[in-house]
Enzyme design. Structure first.
Site, PDB file in Angstrom:
ATOM      1  CG  HIS A 206      -0.409  -0.116   2.429  1.00  0.00           C
ATOM      2  ND1 HIS A 206       0.756   1.017   3.082  1.00  0.00           N
ATOM      3  CD2 HIS A 206      -0.395  -1.162   3.367  1.00  0.00           C
ATOM      4  CE1 HIS A 206       0.943   0.398   4.171  1.00  0.00           C
ATOM      5  NE2 HIS A 206       0.331  -0.661   4.644  1.00  0.00           N
TER       6      HIS A 206
ATOM      7  CG  HIS B   7       4.056  -1.395   2.037  1.00  0.00           C
ATOM      8  ND1 HIS B   7       2.824  -1.900   1.832  1.00  0.00           N
ATOM      9  CD2 HIS B   7       4.717  -2.275   3.185  1.00  0.00           C
ATOM     10  CE1 HIS B   7       2.544  -2.857   2.851  1.00  0.00           C
ATOM     11  NE2 HIS B   7       3.554  -2.851   3.769  1.00  0.00           N
TER      12      HIS B   7
ATOM     13  CB  CYS C 185      -7.383 -14.057  23.634  1.00  0.00           C
ATOM     14  SG  CYS C 185      -7.092 -13.493  21.784  1.00  0.00           S
TER      15      CYS C 185
ATOM     16  CB  CYS D  52      -4.268 -16.820  22.639  1.00  0.00           C
ATOM     17  SG  CYS D  52      -5.755 -17.216  22.055  1.00  0.00           S
TER      18      CYS D  52
ATOM     19  CB  CYS E 101      -3.753 -15.926  18.967  1.00  0.00           C
ATOM     20  SG  CYS E 101      -4.871 -14.848  18.952  1.00  0.00           S
TER      21      CYS E 101
ATOM     22  CE  LYS F 126      -7.650   0.721  -1.155  1.00  0.00           C
ATOM     23  NZ  LYS F 126      -6.967  -0.885  -1.381  1.00  0.00           N
TER      24      LYS F 126
ATOM     25  CE  LYS G  20      -0.540   2.124  10.670  1.00  0.00           C
ATOM     26  NZ  LYS G  20      -0.148   1.366  11.598  1.00  0.00           N
TER      27      LYS G  20
ATOM     28  CG  HIS H  72      -9.333 -16.101  19.446  1.00  0.00           C
ATOM     29  ND1 HIS H  72      -7.914 -15.600  19.504  1.00  0.00           N
ATOM     30  CD2 HIS H  72      -9.909 -16.604  18.279  1.00  0.00           C
ATOM     31  CE1 HIS H  72      -7.683 -16.093  17.992  1.00  0.00           C
ATOM     32  NE2 HIS H  72      -8.659 -16.583  17.392  1.00  0.00           N
TER      33      HIS H  72
END
Length: 531
Positions: free
Chosen positions: A17, A20, A143, A125, A128, A298, A295, A146
RNA sequence: GCCGGAGUAGCUCAGCUGGUUAGAGCAGCGGAAUCAUAAUCCGCGUGUCGCAGGUUCGAGUCCUGCCUCCGGCACCA
């Protein structure tokens, strides 16, 4: 003198994006600029491909991590090409040559006694498959993703003795005040160090997509170490059959965004020292390009799509806009509306039009030959004088103040437009034509005029003619020196302009360093307005 | 909570170690000019310089307190 510049390597688990592209564009400006200064430059970018997120994302799609990386890495490579980055190499951390080299270096760290075996304990977790930091935990040690209660888990880890490098790092920062710029980021790193450093995990068991530790193949390296080392390893294999390490290390300068400051400003130099290597020469930390408060997301409407901007306006315009609109090193907002304003007012009206009118008058009044004359002191001096600008710009770029450099250049663009108005060359041309009376007074366009300007022609013109020579020479010379400074920022359009000015060299040059005589030609608008 | 930064014209921001009528760009209004992509150049702002005190001959610029916003505070690829 060598100059080695890097972008972060981008995590391959995602789409490229504007953020970068921003890092890459900034690094490319540095690379191009230093080449113009005749330095031996190497520019590296690439992708970071190991680690659990890639492993998990690949698993979700039912493909191997390598397949995922092979699919996404080219997107980042294309992005670099689209913004016209001149990287000398594109590293992928899954490259076996990188991995071999990492093993060597990390083995040295081990041999030097900076690694030990320990136990990492934290909130784990299972969904994760990752430890959560205290800050991340939800209420009641749950978590945050989750929302399940977490258990305290212990895990064997190898640790890197970061704490042992506290004094070395403090000394490094004290000896090299510009190791990290801008200064507020340096202070951040420094206060982080001052608060005391703790050792960090170097490896974990139960990882599959990562490098094995040479002395303990059961453990895989934490992706950060693998990633950081790319800056060093790439030099050993980027050029077939050649090892560039001696040539470019440690004259290495990193460009990165603020989110990865600590890794680069603290862990990285410590790791290098641990391996018996020199820390890099420095790094610049830039901010985020914000789109409507958010930040890079879109959100509706007024966002910048880099691909679309490049398609419509070219990479030069995108590079210019991003580096001009937000003060490099700080966060700033970018928007489609802001882009259009800058494109039209600064690129088309100020700069593009200055080029057009200069080239047009050269063609019309002097047959496309830059007259012989001296630099006008009026134009050379003052706050926005042309004299010494190249020195100033080099200083700014040495401190990675890219927006500052553009501002310095732009004040001269405005100065030159004002100069045109002050001298009204068209009035001088008219006067010259009148007093020349019968002859080929210089007003004649086309081939006849060009003929008339061949060196050796007796100078019988009026005072107005001489004044016109002065104005046109100074305009050509001013535009030329600015274009040379802009090559790094806007390579395509600057090259086109320099060609039109009959300038072959691309070296940074001072105002007045070239005399008259160059053949110029009119060209289509550098930055056409697209209504 | 701790540390650091910021709050200046409608918008985006400059203002270094305190000192002439506080600046630039953009947007707006008026004018000049015609080389040029109708581009350019000139002129035009009653801005409580976050709030309240203080130091000083003098503070946007230093000190204190307060308000608001932001960043950092360890593994976040």
């Amino acid at each position: 003198m060598s100059f080695y510049v890097t972008t972060p390597i981008y995590y391959v688990n995602g789409e490229p994006h504007l953020g970068h592209a921003y890092s890459t564009m900034a690094a490319d400006v540095l690379a191009r600029h230093h080449r113009q200064r005749g330095e031996d430059v190497f520019f590296l970018t690439g992708t970071d491909e190991h680690g659990e997120p890639v492993e998990l994302a690949a698993a979700r799609e039912g493909i191997s991590p390598r397949e995922l990386a092979d699919r996404n890495a080219p997107k980042f490579e294309r992005m670099a090409a689209r913004v016209e980055a001149t990287n000398d190499f594109f590293i992928r951390t899954s490259d076996p040559r990188h991995m071999d080299r990492v093993s060597e270096v990390i083995q040295r760290v081990y041999d030097n006694g900076h690694v030990y075996e320990g136990v990492y304990e934290g909130w784990y977790c299972p969904r994760c498959a990752d430890f959560k930091t205290e800050r991340e935990l939800g209420p009641g040690n749950t978590c945050p993703i989750h929302e399940i209660a977490l258990e305290r888990e212990r895990e064997e880890n190898w640790f890197f003795r970061l704490s042992a490098f506290e004094d070395d790092l403090k000394r490094l920062y004290a000896e090299r005040p510009e190791f990290v710029v801008p200064e507020h980021r340096r202070n951040e790193a420094l206060s982080f160090i001052a608060h005391g450093l703790q050792d960090v995990s170097l490896s974990r068991p139960n990882l599959n997509w990562g490098l094995r530790l040479p002395w303990d193949p059961e453990q895989r390296m934490y992706v950060w170490f693998d990633a950081l080392l790319n800056y060093y390893t790439a030099l050993s294999f980027a050029r077939e059959g050649e090892d560039l390490s001696e040539r470019f290390w440690p004259s290495c300068f990193h460009v990165l965004a603020k989110d990865i400051l600590k890794f680069h400003a603290v862990i990285w130099p410590a790791l290098l020292l641990a391996a018996g290597l020199e820390p890099p020469r420095g790094m610049v930390i830039h901010g985020y390009l914000l789109m409507g408060e958010r930040k890079m997301s879109k959100s509706l409407g007024d966002v910048i799509d880099p691909g679309e901007v490049i398609d419509r306006f070219g990479a030069d315009a995108l590079r210019f806009y991003c580096l001009r609109e937000v003060s490099f090193g700080q966060d700033g907002s970018v928007s489609a509306a802001g882009f259009e304003t800058r494109y039209e007012t600064e690129l088309a009206n100020d700069w593009g039009n200055l080029a057009s009118r200069t080239l047009a008058m050269l063609a019309r009044y002097r047959g496309g030959v830059v007259p012989e004359a001296a630099p006008d002191p009026e134009l050379a001096s003052g706050d926005d004088g042309l004299e010494g600008l190249e020195v100033r710009v080099c200083e700014l770029i040495d401190r990675a103040e890219l927006s500052g450099a553009l501002e310095a250049i732009w004040s001269r663009v405005r100065r030159l437009n004002r100069y045109v108005e002050e001298r009204s060359p068209w009035v001088l041309a008219k006067q010259e034509g009148e007093s020349a009376g019968e002859g080929d007074g210089g007003g004649a366009p086309g081939e006849a005029g060009r003929e008339a300007q061949q060196p050796g022609r007796p100078r019988t013109r009026s005072g107005a003619g001489d004044q016109l020579d002065v104005v046109l020479y100074n305009l050509a010379e001013g535009v030329r020196t600015l274009a040379l400074l802009l090559v790094a920022f806007m390579p395509a359009s600057s090259e086109r302009l320099l060609d039109a000015l009959g300038e072959d060299s691309r070296e940074i040059a001072g105002f007045g360093s070239r005399g008259g005589g160059a053949m110029t030609e009119r060209i289509p608008p550098l930055f056409p307005k697209l209504d």
